[in-house]
Enzyme design. Structure first.
Site, PDB file in Angstrom:
ATOM      1  N   SER A  66     -21.643 -18.659   6.505  1.00 38.42           N
ATOM      2  CA  SER A  66     -21.792 -20.522   5.723  1.00 38.42           C
ATOM      3  C   SER A  66     -20.721 -21.393   6.572  1.00 38.42           C
ATOM      4  O   SER A  66     -21.108 -20.989   7.211  1.00 38.42           O
ATOM      5  CB  SER A  66     -21.136 -20.697   3.802  1.00 38.42           C
ATOM      6  OG  SER A  66     -20.969 -21.323   3.910  1.00 38.42           O
ATOM      7  N   ASP A 280     -23.271 -27.516   6.559  1.00 44.97           N
ATOM      8  CA  ASP A 280     -22.724 -26.782   6.690  1.00 44.97           C
ATOM      9  C   ASP A 280     -22.988 -25.311   7.942  1.00 44.97           C
ATOM     10  O   ASP A 280     -24.470 -25.483   7.562  1.00 44.97           O
ATOM     11  CB  ASP A 280     -21.381 -26.136   4.985  1.00 44.97           C
ATOM     12  CG  ASP A 280     -22.537 -25.148   4.659  1.00 44.97           C
ATOM     13  OD1 ASP A 280     -23.917 -25.322   4.887  1.00 44.97           O
ATOM     14  OD2 ASP A 280     -22.453 -24.320   4.070  1.00 44.97           O
ATOM     15  N   ASP A 282     -25.044 -22.489   6.771  1.00 49.14           N
ATOM     16  CA  ASP A 282     -26.479 -22.490   6.519  1.00 49.14           C
ATOM     17  C   ASP A 282     -27.253 -22.727   5.577  1.00 49.14           C
ATOM     18  O   ASP A 282     -27.920 -22.542   4.548  1.00 49.14           O
ATOM     19  CB  ASP A 282     -26.575 -20.645   5.503  1.00 49.14           C
ATOM     20  CG  ASP A 282     -25.119 -21.231   4.308  1.00 49.14           C
ATOM     21  OD1 ASP A 282     -24.169 -21.908   3.940  1.00 49.14           O
ATOM     22  OD2 ASP A 282     -24.934 -20.362   3.477  1.00 49.14           O
ATOM     23  N   ASP A 284     -26.111 -25.245   3.242  1.00 54.47           N
ATOM     24  CA  ASP A 284     -27.123 -25.273   1.094  1.00 54.47           C
ATOM     25  C   ASP A 284     -26.138 -26.320   0.742  1.00 54.47           C
ATOM     26  O   ASP A 284     -25.657 -25.777   0.102  1.00 54.47           O
ATOM     27  CB  ASP A 284     -26.879 -23.477   0.598  1.00 54.47           C
ATOM     28  CG  ASP A 284     -25.082 -23.127   0.594  1.00 54.47           C
ATOM     29  OD1 ASP A 284     -24.189 -24.155   1.547  1.00 54.47           O
ATOM     30  OD2 ASP A 284     -24.911 -22.115   0.290  1.00 54.47           O
ATOM     31  N   GLU A 376     -20.874 -29.407  -6.283  1.00 55.16           N
ATOM     32  CA  GLU A 376     -19.155 -29.109  -6.569  1.00 55.16           C
ATOM     33  C   GLU A 376     -18.571 -30.736  -5.614  1.00 55.16           C
ATOM     34  O   GLU A 376     -19.728 -30.784  -4.834  1.00 55.16           O
ATOM     35  CB  GLU A 376     -19.335 -28.177  -5.831  1.00 55.16           C
ATOM     36  CG  GLU A 376     -19.010 -27.080  -6.362  1.00 55.16           C
ATOM     37  CD  GLU A 376     -18.065 -25.553  -5.963  1.00 55.16           C
ATOM     38  OE1 GLU A 376     -17.461 -24.849  -6.418  1.00 55.16           O
ATOM     39  OE2 GLU A 376     -18.603 -25.755  -4.824  1.00 55.16           O
ATOM     40  N   ASN A 378     -17.486 -30.490  -2.509  1.00 53.11           N
ATOM     41  CA  ASN A 378     -17.796 -30.567  -1.455  1.00 53.11           C
ATOM     42  C   ASN A 378     -19.126 -30.257  -1.211  1.00 53.11           C
ATOM     43  O   ASN A 378     -19.197 -30.457  -0.017  1.00 53.11           O
ATOM     44  CB  ASN A 378     -17.345 -28.600  -1.050  1.00 53.11           C
ATOM     45  CG  ASN A 378     -18.476 -27.955  -1.896  1.00 53.11           C
ATOM     46  OD1 ASN A 378     -18.677 -27.870  -2.684  1.00 53.11           O
ATOM     47  ND2 ASN A 378     -17.186 -26.789  -1.859  1.00 53.11           N
ATOM     48  N   ARG A 501      -5.094 -23.213  -8.624  1.00 57.06           N
ATOM     49  CA  ARG A 501      -6.354 -21.671  -8.490  1.00 57.06           C
ATOM     50  C   ARG A 501      -5.720 -21.042  -7.728  1.00 57.06           C
ATOM     51  O   ARG A 501      -5.762 -21.384  -6.469  1.00 57.06           O
ATOM     52  CB  ARG A 501      -7.608 -22.707  -9.345  1.00 57.06           C
ATOM     53  CG  ARG A 501      -8.368 -23.301  -7.961  1.00 57.06           C
ATOM     54  CD  ARG A 501      -9.776 -23.296  -8.137  1.00 57.06           C
ATOM     55  NE  ARG A 501     -10.188 -21.901  -8.116  1.00 57.06           N
ATOM     56  CZ  ARG A 501     -10.726 -22.030  -6.372  1.00 57.06           C
ATOM     57  NH1 ARG A 501     -10.141 -23.110  -5.543  1.00 57.06           N
ATOM     58  NH2 ARG A 501     -12.011 -21.504  -6.559  1.00 57.06           N
ATOM     59  N   GLY A 504     -10.615 -18.843  -4.045  1.00 54.87           N
ATOM     60  CA  GLY A 504     -12.044 -16.503  -4.293  1.00 54.87           C
ATOM     61  C   GLY A 504     -12.742 -16.259  -2.772  1.00 54.87           C
ATOM     62  O   GLY A 504     -13.176 -15.524  -2.919  1.00 54.87           O
ATOM     63  N   THR A 505     -12.222 -16.961  -1.662  1.00 55.66           N
ATOM     64  CA  THR A 505     -12.644 -16.881  -0.295  1.00 55.66           C
ATOM     65  C   THR A 505     -11.433 -16.297   0.478  1.00 55.66           C
ATOM     66  O   THR A 505     -11.861 -16.182   1.885  1.00 55.66           O
ATOM     67  CB  THR A 505     -13.327 -17.619   0.499  1.00 55.66           C
ATOM     68  OG1 THR A 505     -12.849 -18.984   0.299  1.00 55.66           O
ATOM     69  CG2 THR A 505     -14.299 -18.076  -0.893  1.00 55.66           C
TER      70      THR A 505
END
Ligand code: 16G
Ligand code: MG
Length: 542
Positions: A66, A280, A282, A284, A376, A378, A501, A504-505
């Site tokens: 991505s 971005d 890829d 999406d 989102e 983003n 938070r 997650g990446t």
């Protein structure tokens, strides 16, 4: 039929697992491309098993990282409906990727077969594609070896955007049925979208597209052949897909969103009144932007992010639904990152749901509406039309001529919009359609509401797993006491809101803060960051 365990062990020996662990996270596995051969081999086995589980329906695998830098790579698995892999299978992916030896790997495979009651005599078909990263060819070979080890049928779809692969999977699986999604080819993808676009719009001024030097570049160039320049002129920039190091570097949706500025060097390639957008790596994800006032001032940069796309799409679709005289409920889905102003704006118009970060959560929440608009902030997102709402639109026969026209437009929208996953190409056309049909400029779109000043900070902590959230990631439940401190601090600022938070990446914790006064924002964000650092240290020592 039983597993050919000898074939699996022999093939697996060619792709030894590096001494490190892997996680199938928010959007698949993502890490340094050179570390991923074993993971590609193994996740191909999972994709084949998933296909058998689905009685021979086609599943998908996309090799991409991505918006991450070029040396990274990753894998995203696609389910038979063209959506992301069901969360219940993510644990299988993580387990298989971490099996320590070839024998343990076979054990994990047998375990998945037993747990999911897979009939091994079912056929398996997996379609796969990849982006422009230099590590893709080697990873695709590993992936193919994994499919061979399970005797799965391989369909190499070549260089594609992630959403194109999602499209292909659904198109294969619905071919010849009432729900046929389109021709299961790359050409079918362009044809479907272009046809719908032409049904929807009058002509307009060019759109400048930053393709992040990624796979969106060849895709957009191909799409152009299907949409005549007279109806949609593009200026296609950042297309250097074979220049080492160029991917996502100084350009792309993530760069534009996080730096809140034009892609590096773009100012000399555009005009003061240009309408611009960025994909971005890829394709999406998409964000739009333009310059307001003096283009030499940094403050002239105006971002139209996922929240603004939601407002634009939800408003127009709601209006069409009203005119169409059909009883359909339009709703929207956001995450905690949505700007407070956008949430307030939407709540006055449509139901709004908040979910944790990650497309799969928004996507599922959007399915509970007749028409669900989700993005989102983003720029990841799409619009989902439930099968029942499509049937209603097709079935409604009578009413005023405007009602019939609105129904036709809504049906064309269902074709224009990629229903499997957020798609930069398709979202770009959606925004074009709404702006042109309603005769609005970027500035007019921008004026729907004014974003609250906001900041996103990254905090490095000893152990991010000590941070746990609830309420769609809007509040922390651990470390104990920290949430109360955050709320106390945010309450000191007019319109103050902040949440924390674990990423997650990446190995970090994220702090989001917003408030009404731009000159107070720095203090709010930094104070929360300090609270997080202190609590993280204390928790790690406890
Ligand atoms: C992934 C997600 C993206 C999310 C981001 C959050 C998909 C396809 N991608 O890139 O939606 O915004 O992770 O990252 O779901 P974070 O957890 O590091 O903040
Ligand atoms: Mg992406």
């Amino acid at each position: 039929m039983s597993l050919d365990t000898a074939a699996i062990t022999a093939a697996s020996a060619r792709f030894p697992k590096p001494a490190r662990s892997f996680t199938y996270g928010t959007a698949g596995v993502r890490t340094l491309g050179k570390d991923l051969d074993s993971t590609c081999f193994r996740l191909a086995i999972v994709a084949a098993l998933r296909s058998k589980w689905a009685k021979g329906k086609v599943t998908g695998l996309m090799v991409t990282a991505s918006h991450n830098p070029e040396q990274d790579n990753g894998l995203k698995a696609v389910d038979p409906r063209g959506e992301m892999l069901a969360s219940s299978w993510e644990a299988h992916c993580t387990r298989i990727a971490n099996a320590a030896s070839d024998d343990e790997l076979v054990g994990v495979v047998q375990d998945i077969v037993a747990k999911e009651s897979i009939d091994l005599s079912q056929a398996a078909v997996v379609v796969y594609a990849y982006d422009t990263r230099p590590t893709c060819p080697a990873l695709v070979r590993a992936l193919e070896a994994g499919l061979d080890a399970l005797g799965a049928t391989k369909r190499n779809a070549g260089l594609l955007t992630t959403p194109q692969l999602h499209y292909l999977v659904r198109a294969y699986n619905t071919q010849g049925t009432d729900e046929a999604y389109g021709e299961p080819t790359e050409e079918g993808y362009y044809e479907k979208m272009a046809q719908a676009f032409k049904t929807l719009v009058p002509a307009a001024s060019p759109l400048v597209v930053d393709c992040a030097n990624g796979v969106g570049a060849p895709a957009l160039q191909k799409l152009q052949k299907y949409i005549p320049a007279a109806s949609l002129p593009f200026k296609v920039l950042r297309t250097a897909i074979s220049t080492p190091g160029a991917l996502n570097s100084g350009c792309g949706a993530d760069y534009v969103k996080t730096t809140q500025s034009l892609p590096a060097g773009l100012e000399s390639e555009v005009q003061a009144d240009s309408r611009m957008c960025s994909f971005d790596g890829d394709a999406d994800r998409i964000v739009f932007y333009y310059l307001r006032g003096d283009p030499r001032e940094k403050a002239s940069f105006r971002l139209l992010d996922g929240d603004k796309i939601t407002a634009l799409a939800a408003d127009w679709i709601s209006e069409l639904v009203k005119t169409a005289e059909v009883d359909l409920k339009v709703g929207s889905v956001q995450t905690a990152y949505a700007n407070g102003s956008s949430t307030r704006y939407l709540e006055q118009r449509v139901p709004v749901t908040c979910t944790p970060t990650g497309v799969k959560y928004l996507h599922h929440a959007a399915e509970s509406y007749d028409i669900g608009v989700y993005f989102e902030a983003n720029g990841h997102g799409t619009v989902l039309f439930s099968p029942a709402s499509i049937a209603k639109l097709k079935g409604a026969g009578s009413g005023a001529p405007e009602a019939a026209a609105a129904r036709k437009q809504l049906l064309a929208l269902t074709e224009l919009i990629n229903q499997t996953v957020g798609d930069a190409l398709s979202d770009m056309l959606l925004v074009e359609v709404v702006l042109r049909v309603t005769g609005r400029s970027f500035a007019e779109w921008d004026s729907t509401y004014e974003d609250l000043p906001n900041r996103l900070l990254k905090v490095l902590v000893p152990d991010r797993t000590l941070f746990e959230t609830t309420d769609a990631e809007r509040r922390l439940t651990r470390p104990a006491g920290l949430q109360a401190q955050i709320e106390h601090e945010a309450a000191r600022y007019a319109g103050g809101r902040s949440f924390v938070r674990p990423s997650g990446t990446e190995d970090c914790v994220r702090v989001y803060a917003e408030c009404e006064k731009a000159d107070e924002l720095g203090a709010l964000a930094e104070n929360i960051k300090k609270l997080v650092e202190d609590a993280a240290k204390a928790a790690a020592q406890a």
